[in-house]
Design a protein around this motif. Sequence first.
Motif, mmCIF file in Angstrom:
data_model
loop_
_atom_site.group_PDB
_atom_site.id
_atom_site.type_symbol
_atom_site.label_atom_id
_atom_site.label_comp_id
_atom_site.label_asym_id
_atom_site.label_seq_id
_atom_site.Cartn_x
_atom_site.Cartn_y
_atom_site.Cartn_z
ATOM 1 N N GLY A 1 0.778 -1.230 0.000
ATOM 2 C CA GLY A 1 0.000 0.000 0.000
ATOM 3 C C GLY A 1 0.807 1.275 0.000
ATOM 4 O O GLY A 1 0.362 2.287 0.543
ATOM 5 N N VAL A 2 1.986 1.267 -0.606
ATOM 6 C CA VAL A 2 2.800 2.479 -0.695
ATOM 7 C C VAL A 2 2.188 3.417 -1.737
ATOM 8 O O VAL A 2 1.753 2.982 -2.808
ATOM 9 N N THR A 3 2.137 4.683 -1.423
ATOM 10 C CA THR A 3 1.575 5.673 -2.346
ATOM 11 C C THR A 3 2.360 5.689 -3.651
ATOM 12 O O THR A 3 3.601 5.751 -3.635
ATOM 13 N N PRO A 4 1.700 5.626 -4.812
ATOM 14 C CA PRO A 4 2.437 5.621 -6.088
ATOM 15 C C PRO A 4 3.346 6.827 -6.260
ATOM 16 O O PRO A 4 4.430 6.709 -6.858
ATOM 17 N N ASP A 5 2.934 8.003 -5.746
ATOM 18 C CA ASP A 5 3.782 9.192 -5.881
ATOM 19 C C ASP A 5 5.105 9.035 -5.141
ATOM 20 O O ASP A 5 6.122 9.607 -5.538
ATOM 21 N N ILE A 6 5.103 8.258 -4.060
ATOM 22 C CA ILE A 6 6.337 7.999 -3.308
ATOM 23 C C ILE A 6 7.091 6.822 -3.907
ATOM 24 O O ILE A 6 8.321 6.827 -3.987
ATOM 25 N N ALA A 7 6.364 5.786 -4.350
ATOM 26 C CA ALA A 7 7.010 4.591 -4.884
ATOM 27 C C ALA A 7 7.765 4.872 -6.174
ATOM 28 O O ALA A 7 8.676 4.118 -6.535
ATOM 29 N N ALA A 8 7.404 5.942 -6.884
ATOM 30 C CA ALA A 8 8.114 6.252 -8.124
ATOM 31 C C ALA A 8 9.546 6.700 -7.872
ATOM 32 O O ALA A 8 10.411 6.543 -8.746
ATOM 33 N N ILE A 9 9.832 7.248 -6.689
ATOM 34 C CA ILE A 9 11.185 7.755 -6.407
ATOM 35 C C ILE A 9 12.215 6.632 -6.360
ATOM 36 O O ILE A 9 13.272 6.741 -7.007
ATOM 37 N N PRO A 10 11.992 5.521 -5.629
ATOM 38 C CA PRO A 10 13.000 4.451 -5.682
ATOM 39 C C PRO A 10 13.145 3.831 -7.060
ATOM 40 O O PRO A 10 14.236 3.374 -7.419
ATOM 41 N N LEU A 11 12.073 3.830 -7.863
ATOM 42 C CA LEU A 11 12.200 3.324 -9.228
ATOM 43 C C LEU A 11 13.120 4.227 -10.055
ATOM 44 O O LEU A 11 13.957 3.738 -10.819
ATOM 45 N N MET A 12 12.981 5.521 -9.908
ATOM 46 C CA MET A 12 13.868 6.449 -10.614
ATOM 47 C C MET A 12 15.284 6.355 -10.073
ATOM 48 O O MET A 12 16.261 6.512 -10.817
ATOM 49 N N PHE A 13 15.414 6.099 -8.775
ATOM 50 C CA PHE A 13 16.733 5.988 -8.155
ATOM 51 C C PHE A 13 17.507 4.799 -8.703
ATOM 52 O O PHE A 13 18.736 4.869 -8.867
ATOM 53 N N LEU A 14 16.816 3.702 -9.018
ATOM 54 C CA LEU A 14 17.499 2.507 -9.525
ATOM 55 C C LEU A 14 18.245 2.784 -10.828
ATOM 56 O O LEU A 14 19.313 2.214 -11.070
ATOM 57 N N GLY A 15 17.706 3.647 -11.657
ATOM 58 C CA GLY A 15 18.361 3.926 -12.925
ATOM 59 C C GLY A 15 19.330 5.088 -12.895
ATOM 60 O O GLY A 15 20.083 5.277 -13.851
ATOM 61 N N ALA A 16 19.334 5.881 -11.824
ATOM 62 C CA ALA A 16 20.145 7.098 -11.794
ATOM 63 C C ALA A 16 21.352 7.019 -10.877
ATOM 64 O O ALA A 16 22.294 7.802 -11.030
ATOM 65 N N GLN A 17 21.362 6.090 -9.931
ATOM 66 C CA GLN A 17 22.362 6.118 -8.869
ATOM 67 C C GLN A 17 23.780 5.884 -9.357
ATOM 68 O O GLN A 17 24.728 6.507 -8.856
ATOM 69 N N TRP A 18 23.961 5.021 -10.355
ATOM 70 C CA TRP A 18 25.321 4.621 -10.736
ATOM 71 C C TRP A 18 26.100 5.744 -11.397
ATOM 72 O O TRP A 18 27.329 5.744 -11.377
ATOM 73 N N PHE A 19 25.415 6.704 -11.997
ATOM 74 C CA PHE A 19 26.124 7.825 -12.618
ATOM 75 C C PHE A 19 26.885 8.637 -11.565
ATOM 76 O O PHE A 19 27.983 9.132 -11.830
ATOM 77 N N VAL A 20 26.295 8.778 -10.397
ATOM 78 C CA VAL A 20 26.970 9.503 -9.320
ATOM 79 C C VAL A 20 28.203 8.750 -8.863
ATOM 80 O O VAL A 20 29.296 9.317 -8.720
ATOM 81 N N LEU A 21 28.055 7.444 -8.648
ATOM 82 C CA LEU A 21 29.172 6.648 -8.140
ATOM 83 C C LEU A 21 30.327 6.614 -9.127
ATOM 84 O O LEU A 21 31.495 6.765 -8.742
ATOM 85 N N TYR A 22 30.046 6.421 -10.402
ATOM 86 C CA TYR A 22 31.124 6.346 -11.388
ATOM 87 C C TYR A 22 31.855 7.675 -11.534
ATOM 88 O O TYR A 22 33.073 7.702 -11.748
#
Length: 317
Positions: free
Chosen positions: A176-197
């Motif tokens: 029951g996580v709010t979709p507006d909040i659940a979208a953030i970890p989905l976006m994070f999965l594709g964006a995080q590695w650019f910062v680390l590299y």
Amino acid sequence: ILRPLIAWCGHFRNETVTTLLDETPWMVDLLRRAKFGRSWMKWLSLLIRRFGWLRLGPPAEHHHHRHWGESNHHRDHIFLAILIVVGVAGMVNLLYGMLERIPAWEILTAFAFGLETFLRVLVTVAIALAIWVPIGVWMAAHPKLFPIARPVVQVLASFPANLLFPTVAALAMTYGVTPDIAAIPLMFLGAQWFVLYNVFAGMQNYPGDLREAADIFRVDGWTRLHRVILPGLLPSIITGAVAASGAAWNSAIVAEYAQWGSGVMVSEGIGAYIAEATEHGDGARLLLGVFVMSRFVMAMNALVWQRLFRYAHRRAT
């Protein structure tokens, strides 16, 4: 291919000390010691040398006698004027066709959706920076740990993040996580590695003289991170944030309209607007969504990233 090239670029560093990540890749040792490696490098160097001797373009005197600079200058202006006229006419035509099919209130709603996605992108980038900047600095600062951690990170980064979207969406819908909040970890999965590299790249290019000076003066802990490491890494961190924000904008189209079986998790945002328009084959609304997203990306570059790059340049100089 890439690690031998990176090692070769190390010959052009103007420093008297080694870098934090100074190492010789095993492929470089193989090319240097093996007989076939020396033969292959010989032919490659010959090919590069032959290519470097090619005369690309007419000589300077040819330009001078025929006044190529002046004629090209006028031609550039004419060509640019034609591009501007065609571009403006095409944009007016597209906007006119879009306005015929879409009411004005929906255009304002699309910009409101763009603002919601914009805020999610900012939160996603902030989370990626807060997590991976200290972890990346810590891993890169340990010469024994980094050769082990980097291949693991490369494997994790090469895994397509969109394969995890249905699983995360299913968990969000189950609990029951709010979709507006659940979208953030989905976006994070594709964006995080650019910062680390980019943190890894910044640590690779970090001036060894500054690191050695910090060691001599025994600058450790938070003072070392805040006063020594982060100012030198700031351009790389901002570059990683820019790349991560671009990935987050792209991921928003899938993250805000995630499907798992018959279930659909829809968030309010311009990404979901584009995904729904694509699913229904609505070209006008698809054009509107892409137009709104591109305007927000351009505004983010002008108002946020360019200012941060200028700030980093002032700090570095």
